[in-house]
Enzyme design. Structure first.
Site, PDB file in Angstrom:
ATOM      1  N   ASN A   8       0.854  -1.191   0.000  1.00 43.59           N
ATOM      2  CA  ASN A   8       0.000   0.000   0.000  1.00 43.59           C
ATOM      3  C   ASN A   8       0.890   1.241   0.000  1.00 43.59           C
ATOM      4  O   ASN A   8       1.525   1.560   0.998  1.00 43.59           O
ATOM      5  CB  ASN A   8      -0.897  -0.022   1.249  1.00 43.59           C
ATOM      6  N   PHE A   9       0.950   1.926  -1.141  1.00 39.04           N
ATOM      7  CA  PHE A   9       1.822   3.115  -1.259  1.00 39.04           C
ATOM      8  C   PHE A   9       1.270   4.294  -0.461  1.00 39.04           C
ATOM      9  O   PHE A   9       1.988   5.270  -0.246  1.00 39.04           O
ATOM     10  CB  PHE A   9       1.927   3.528  -2.742  1.00 39.04           C
ATOM     11  N   LYS A  10      -0.005   4.227  -0.070  1.00 42.08           N
ATOM     12  CA  LYS A  10      -0.667   5.337   0.628  1.00 42.08           C
ATOM     13  C   LYS A  10      -0.377   6.638  -0.129  1.00 42.08           C
ATOM     14  O   LYS A  10      -0.426   6.626  -1.369  1.00 42.08           O
ATOM     15  CB  LYS A  10      -0.222   5.372   2.091  1.00 42.08           C
ATOM     16  N   HIS A  91     -10.152   0.710   4.637  1.00 42.69           N
ATOM     17  CA  HIS A  91      -8.881   0.840   5.358  1.00 42.69           C
ATOM     18  C   HIS A  91      -9.109   1.777   6.544  1.00 42.69           C
ATOM     19  O   HIS A  91      -9.920   2.711   6.455  1.00 42.69           O
ATOM     20  CB  HIS A  91      -7.796   1.387   4.422  1.00 42.69           C
ATOM     21  N   GLU A 139      -6.095  -5.395  10.453  1.00 39.73           N
ATOM     22  CA  GLU A 139      -5.040  -4.393  10.683  1.00 39.73           C
ATOM     23  C   GLU A 139      -5.374  -3.554  11.915  1.00 39.73           C
ATOM     24  O   GLU A 139      -6.143  -2.600  11.838  1.00 39.73           O
ATOM     25  CB  GLU A 139      -4.952  -3.432   9.481  1.00 39.73           C
ATOM     26  N   ILE A 144      -0.369   0.297  12.986  1.00 37.54           N
ATOM     27  CA  ILE A 144      -0.094   0.768  11.623  1.00 37.54           C
ATOM     28  C   ILE A 144       0.964   1.866  11.639  1.00 37.54           C
ATOM     29  O   ILE A 144       0.911   2.790  12.449  1.00 37.54           O
ATOM     30  CB  ILE A 144      -1.393   1.288  10.956  1.00 37.54           C
ATOM     31  N   GLY A 179       2.793  -2.797  10.641  1.00 40.81           N
ATOM     32  CA  GLY A 179       4.136  -3.002  11.181  1.00 40.81           C
ATOM     33  C   GLY A 179       4.911  -4.143  10.562  1.00 40.81           C
ATOM     34  O   GLY A 179       6.011  -4.462  10.994  1.00 40.81           O
TER      35      GLY A 179
HETATM   36  O1  G3P Z   1      -2.560  -1.180   4.285  1.00 36.69           O
HETATM   37  C1  G3P Z   1      -1.406  -1.598   4.951  1.00 36.69           C
HETATM   38  C2  G3P Z   1      -0.951  -0.575   5.920  1.00 36.69           C
HETATM   39  O2  G3P Z   1      -1.999   0.003   6.650  1.00 36.69           O
HETATM   40  C3  G3P Z   1       0.111  -1.097   6.853  1.00 36.69           C
HETATM   41  O3  G3P Z   1       0.928  -0.025   7.145  1.00 36.69           O
HETATM   42  O4  G3P Z   1       3.074   1.082   7.485  1.00 36.69           O
HETATM   43  O5  G3P Z   1       2.155  -0.485   9.236  1.00 36.69           O
HETATM   44  O6  G3P Z   1       3.020  -1.403   7.055  1.00 36.69           O
HETATM   45  P1  G3P Z   1       2.373  -0.229   7.776  1.00 36.69           P
END
Ligand code: G3P
Length: 218
Positions: A8-10, A91, A139, A144, A179
């Site tokens: 997810n590049f966000k 999300h 999630e 996150i 994470g």
């Molecule tokens: O959609 C996946 C994302 O929310 C996870 O974020 O930065 O914790 O890998 P991260």
């Protein structure tokens, strides 16, 4: 079915505008036979990345909208037309009220867009499983963007989510995210019964994203 790795590049600065395609082209060089690698670039960069790389692309969101008088909406039909194969929905950074989510999922199914619906808790996962998405991603919000992997912090809940979702929707595959930052995290997620992971900040923010991802997928 290979386990899914959904990046997810966000809207990370390292992954927006022209940098989205540059990053995607670096990542498409990471060959893997073990996993299905999918990327979810930001909405404004979706078509450029979809057309510009061989990678499978999902949207980070889809609205309840068709082709017509819909302003500022992302429609499943248009996503399909530009070659997008699936979509993240609900999300924690883009929540959707359940009644609307139900209609969006139906529209995505109509247009054969793969659905990855996110859930922040076991209770939410239990509700969302009733929509029978292709994937349900657990999630926990508090993890996150952090350094602690959900596979280390919440292994029991992940395993429980797999068990609960399977009872409600046999077709829905469970993912986990938050994470996740190492090969061990991915292995642990699979050991817990998931069919893959979502990964956010660690790849775009890595000094060498392709090298970092290659090591994670080794
Ligand atoms: O959609 C996946 C994302 O929310 C996870 O974020 O930065 O914790 O890998 P991260």
């Amino acid at each position: 079915m290979k386990p899914l790795i959904l990046l997810n590049f966000k809207t990370y600065p390292e992954a927006v505008g022209k940098k989205a395609l540059i990053l995607a082209k670096k990542l498409e060089k990471v060959k893997t036979k073990k996993y299905e690698l999918v990327i979810a670039p930001s909405l404004p960069t979706l078509e450029e990345v979809t057309v510009g790389t061989s990678l499978t692309v999902y949207s980070q969101h889809t609205d309840l909208a068709g082709l017509g008088a819909y302003t500022g909406k992302i429609s499943a039909e248009e996503l399909k037309k530009i070659g997008v194969r699936g979509t993240i929905l609900n999300h924690s950074e883009r929540k959707v009220p359940f009644p609307v989510l139900k209609k969006i999922v139906a529209d995505c199914k109509k247009h054969k867009l793969i659905t990855v619906i996110c859930a922040s808790s076991l209770a939410e996962a239990t509700e969302i499983a009733k929509l029978k998405p292709d994937y349900l991603a657990y999630e926990p919000i508090e993890l996150i963007g952090g350094e602690v992997s959900v596979t280390k912090a919440k292994p029991v809940i992940i395993a429980k989510a797999v068990e609960v979702v399977k009872k409600i929707s046999t077709k829905t595959k469970v993912l986990c995210g938050a994470g996740v930052h190492s090969r061990e995290d991915i292995q642990k997620a699979l050991q817990l019964g998931t069919k893959g992971v979502l990964i956010g900040h660690v790849v775009p923010k890595a000094k060498d994203p392709a090298k970092f991802l290659k090591e994670m997928l080794r």
